[in-house]
Design a protein around this motif. Sequence first.
Motif, mmCIF file in Angstrom:
data_model
loop_
_atom_site.group_PDB
_atom_site.id
_atom_site.type_symbol
_atom_site.label_atom_id
_atom_site.label_comp_id
_atom_site.label_asym_id
_atom_site.label_seq_id
_atom_site.Cartn_x
_atom_site.Cartn_y
_atom_site.Cartn_z
ATOM 1 N N LYS A 83 -43.883 -8.467 64.806
ATOM 2 C CA LYS A 83 -43.980 -7.009 64.727
ATOM 3 C C LYS A 83 -42.645 -6.416 64.282
ATOM 4 C CE LYS A 83 -46.080 -3.244 67.392
ATOM 5 N NZ LYS A 83 -46.523 -2.804 68.732
ATOM 6 N N TYR A 84 -42.680 -5.256 63.695
ATOM 7 C CA TYR A 84 -41.488 -4.528 63.264
ATOM 8 C C TYR A 84 -40.634 -5.352 62.293
ATOM 9 C CZ TYR A 84 -42.647 -1.497 67.260
ATOM 10 O OH TYR A 84 -43.275 -0.668 68.139
ATOM 11 N N LYS A 85 -41.284 -5.970 61.332
ATOM 12 C CA LYS A 85 -40.568 -6.820 60.375
ATOM 13 C C LYS A 85 -39.592 -6.008 59.527
ATOM 14 C CE LYS A 85 -44.100 -10.425 59.906
ATOM 15 N NZ LYS A 85 -45.006 -11.128 58.972
ATOM 16 N N GLU A 86 -40.025 -4.836 59.059
ATOM 17 C CA GLU A 86 -39.150 -4.018 58.207
ATOM 18 C C GLU A 86 -37.922 -3.558 58.965
ATOM 19 O OE1 GLU A 86 -41.164 -0.832 56.249
ATOM 20 O OE2 GLU A 86 -42.710 -2.121 55.396
ATOM 21 N N GLU A 87 -38.121 -3.092 60.204
ATOM 22 C CA GLU A 87 -36.995 -2.638 61.011
ATOM 23 C C GLU A 87 -36.054 -3.800 61.334
ATOM 24 O OE1 GLU A 87 -40.143 -2.025 61.586
ATOM 25 O OE2 GLU A 87 -40.454 0.136 61.852
ATOM 26 N N ASN A 88 -36.632 -4.979 61.564
ATOM 27 C CA ASN A 88 -35.829 -6.158 61.860
ATOM 28 C C ASN A 88 -34.939 -6.515 60.671
ATOM 29 O OD1 ASN A 88 -35.973 -8.094 64.315
ATOM 30 N ND2 ASN A 88 -35.704 -9.474 62.575
ATOM 31 N N ALA A 89 -35.517 -6.473 59.471
ATOM 32 C CA ALA A 89 -34.744 -6.770 58.259
ATOM 33 C C ALA A 89 -33.659 -5.729 58.034
ATOM 34 C CB ALA A 89 -35.673 -6.838 57.057
ATOM 35 N N LEU A 90 -33.987 -4.462 58.282
ATOM 36 C CA LEU A 90 -32.998 -3.400 58.096
ATOM 37 C C LEU A 90 -31.871 -3.529 59.118
ATOM 38 C CD1 LEU A 90 -32.363 -0.917 56.370
ATOM 39 C CD2 LEU A 90 -33.549 0.482 58.082
ATOM 40 N N ALA A 91 -32.204 -3.902 60.351
ATOM 41 C CA ALA A 91 -31.174 -4.100 61.373
ATOM 42 C C ALA A 91 -30.240 -5.239 60.983
ATOM 43 C CB ALA A 91 -31.829 -4.390 62.724
ATOM 44 N N ALA A 92 -30.808 -6.320 60.448
ATOM 45 C CA ALA A 92 -29.973 -7.433 59.973
ATOM 46 C C ALA A 92 -29.079 -6.971 58.828
ATOM 47 C CB ALA A 92 -30.857 -8.597 59.528
ATOM 48 N N TYR A 93 -29.619 -6.137 57.955
ATOM 49 C CA TYR A 93 -28.826 -5.610 56.843
ATOM 50 C C TYR A 93 -27.651 -4.768 57.346
ATOM 51 C CZ TYR A 93 -27.274 -2.582 53.093
ATOM 52 O OH TYR A 93 -26.483 -1.897 52.213
ATOM 53 N N VAL A 94 -27.887 -3.933 58.347
ATOM 54 C CA VAL A 94 -26.823 -3.068 58.861
ATOM 55 C C VAL A 94 -25.658 -3.907 59.387
ATOM 56 C CG1 VAL A 94 -26.224 -1.437 60.706
ATOM 57 C CG2 VAL A 94 -28.263 -1.053 59.325
ATOM 58 N N LEU A 95 -25.941 -5.009 60.073
ATOM 59 C CA LEU A 95 -24.854 -5.862 60.562
ATOM 60 C C LEU A 95 -24.108 -6.509 59.399
ATOM 61 C CD1 LEU A 95 -26.350 -7.627 63.723
ATOM 62 C CD2 LEU A 95 -25.136 -5.456 63.546
ATOM 63 N N TRP A 96 -24.830 -6.966 58.410
ATOM 64 C CA TRP A 96 -24.218 -7.560 57.208
ATOM 65 C C TRP A 96 -23.372 -6.517 56.477
ATOM 66 C CZ3 TRP A 96 -25.142 -6.661 51.845
ATOM 67 C CH2 TRP A 96 -24.715 -7.670 50.968
ATOM 68 N N ASN A 97 -23.943 -5.376 56.279
ATOM 69 C CA ASN A 97 -23.321 -4.288 55.537
ATOM 70 C C ASN A 97 -22.084 -3.735 56.234
ATOM 71 O OD1 ASN A 97 -23.364 -1.982 53.556
ATOM 72 N ND2 ASN A 97 -23.849 -0.829 55.381
ATOM 73 N N ASN A 98 -22.105 -3.707 57.569
ATOM 74 C CA ASN A 98 -21.019 -3.078 58.332
ATOM 75 C C ASN A 98 -19.839 -4.015 58.608
ATOM 76 O OD1 ASN A 98 -22.403 -0.704 58.412
ATOM 77 N ND2 ASN A 98 -22.834 -0.711 60.589
ATOM 78 N N THR A 99 -19.911 -5.246 58.115
ATOM 79 C CA THR A 99 -18.839 -6.212 58.374
ATOM 80 C C THR A 99 -17.703 -6.071 57.360
ATOM 81 O OG1 THR A 99 -20.469 -7.769 59.260
ATOM 82 C CG2 THR A 99 -18.321 -8.663 58.658
ATOM 83 N N VAL A 100 -16.464 -6.151 57.871
ATOM 84 C CA VAL A 100 -15.281 -6.167 56.999
ATOM 85 C C VAL A 100 -14.506 -7.461 57.253
ATOM 86 C CG1 VAL A 100 -15.061 -3.662 56.890
ATOM 87 C CG2 VAL A 100 -13.844 -4.909 58.685
ATOM 88 N N TYR A 101 -13.807 -7.923 56.221
ATOM 89 C CA TYR A 101 -12.970 -9.113 56.374
ATOM 90 C C TYR A 101 -11.706 -8.779 57.162
ATOM 91 C CZ TYR A 101 -15.687 -11.796 52.948
ATOM 92 O OH TYR A 101 -16.678 -12.472 52.297
ATOM 93 N N SER A 102 -11.106 -9.804 57.754
ATOM 94 C CA SER A 102 -9.836 -9.615 58.459
ATOM 95 C C SER A 102 -8.783 -9.120 57.472
ATOM 96 C CB SER A 102 -9.384 -10.933 59.094
ATOM 97 O OG SER A 102 -9.205 -11.929 58.107
ATOM 98 N N GLU A 103 -8.011 -8.166 57.919
ATOM 99 C CA GLU A 103 -6.948 -7.595 57.085
ATOM 100 C C GLU A 103 -6.020 -6.801 57.979
ATOM 101 O OE1 GLU A 103 -6.737 -4.129 53.760
ATOM 102 O OE2 GLU A 103 -8.010 -5.823 53.209
ATOM 103 N N GLY A 104 -4.730 -6.921 57.750
ATOM 104 C CA GLY A 104 -3.766 -6.141 58.517
ATOM 105 C C GLY A 104 -3.843 -6.471 60.000
ATOM 106 N N VAL A 105 -4.007 -5.445 60.813
ATOM 107 C CA VAL A 105 -4.067 -5.611 62.272
ATOM 108 C C VAL A 105 -5.330 -6.358 62.698
ATOM 109 C CG1 VAL A 105 -4.073 -4.362 64.486
ATOM 110 C CG2 VAL A 105 -2.646 -3.555 62.612
#
Length: 566
Positions: free
Chosen positions: A204-226
């Motif tokens: 159930k909620y396949k679309e929301e599950n995929a979008l939630a996974a995308y948000v975590l992927w999208n919101n990640t930044v590489y280590s830099e500076g501090v």
Amino acid sequence: MKINIENISFSRYGSFLSVSYYKEEKELGKGLYIRNIRGGDEDSGDFLLAEMLEDGVLVNYGIDMEPERLKLTGKKGEIELIISEKNEIRIRGKNCSLRLTLNNQSYDHIISHENNNWEFNSYSKHIKSMFVPLSGKTVITAPWNEERSEKVQAEICGESFECVLHFYKSVYLPKEKYKDFDLSLEEIKKEFSAWLESFPVPVKYKEENALAAYVLWNNTVYSEGVLTHDAVYMSKNWMTNIWSWDNCFVAMALIENHPELAWAQLEAFYSLQDESGLFPDYINDRYASFSCCKPPVHGWAVKYMYEKNPEFFKDKLEMIYNMLSGWTNFWLTYRTHKNDPIPKYYHGNDSGWDNSTVFHDGGPLESPDLISFLILQMNYLSELAKELSLNDKTEFWKNKSNEFLKILINEFWNGEKFISKKIENNKKIPVTKGDSLISYIPLILGKLLPENISDKMISGLKEDGRFLTDYGLATESLKSPFYNSDGYWRGPIWAPVMMLMTDALYRTGEIEFSKELSARYLNLVHTGGLAENFDAKTGKGLRDKGFAWTSAVFLILNNSFERTNE
């Protein structure tokens, strides 16, 4: 997957670059902005306004956003934008023009380089960008006024055109050759597909599950500076930091499928832990803030993670012990008063419930949620000490936990609920303002609580018209005079609270009620999206619409809910 850019900014894993569409007026007006989100959330990082022109006239356009590409479609032209590398944006278009306008501040300018390249230099954003035309006609507008360009615009046009924006802090390092645009596009698509496939596909909620996974992927930044480790920011819309309790819920969602990234969310704070044991409140690439802190939810979270992936933690137990013992000792040493062993919050921000009604009259505040988190954390420290053969510490932490459990029950239970106490003129005054759900966090103690107390608390949660709504648990009672549908921690439903309470009820033995709350939260996200918080009565998403811990809790509950119903 189709994504609404008005809710979730366009970015990709690892990049500090983000593209947002603003319907409200900004410095250069409404529209599409290319942003550099370094430096935290004190500045939105709006760097360039991107506009589409046809026959020299600005046009409205439709926006099609996918994880790998942003596409603008006008009446006869189109523009495609991808973040081809973490500091590189590729753009191509046809039958139109692209105009880039610098969000100009003091000393900002554009300067010509060889090969018809042009360098945008933003003093205010501490970033430079080399504009590299690969095909098409370029026009630069940059009237000089003594020490800066009054206005900076770069326009590229043609039946077809292509350009690159390189972002850097110091000097531009030219590329000898660029990959084919479509090849770069395909590589990004494959990268996200692999990420998405790493998460279970729910019934159930396949679309929301995929979008939630995308948000975590999208919101990640590489280590830099501090930032010493890759970090999942709360959002790339505006809360562009990683906070020290938000990180726990994100890590919990990642521990089974991306354990290294999950651990990085905690280790980033451990690497900056103060000698006192204090974690920073939040971190970004430029600085770590110690002005406030967050509650000691970490013991609860790490134990949850260990239970999900014990093999991964085998060689990390000593590090976890040092991290959590230092963090616990901070509260026991630096947040207590002479002859008073009970730790205190100094501000609502310390609890994570920034403006909860228990902080209506300020602090210092002795709060039952803080004591409960520490009880669990000390219990876990006792378990870790036993595994590490630290025999004296095994008993020490167990005794401390029992001591605080007695304090919690004897001094903070009033027969109906747990209360908070404000310290004023060396006196402890029970807080009577409002009716906050924070008083029910002690349910996380599960079977450690006497049955008569947990039964009374669960009855309070189920009380008609109080906290329980069709979408979950309101953070302030609907009957309270302080209830506000968009009052931050004075009414709206929040993901971390739903995670804590569903887990607490499950461990208390209220399995059906736990499942019911999980189901309500999943429906809430289905109704209101992946918002920062939600109207408790209508389920409408509030504030930031692309939030990481909302996504993390959805992924946890959507999958664990199905497993418990098999």
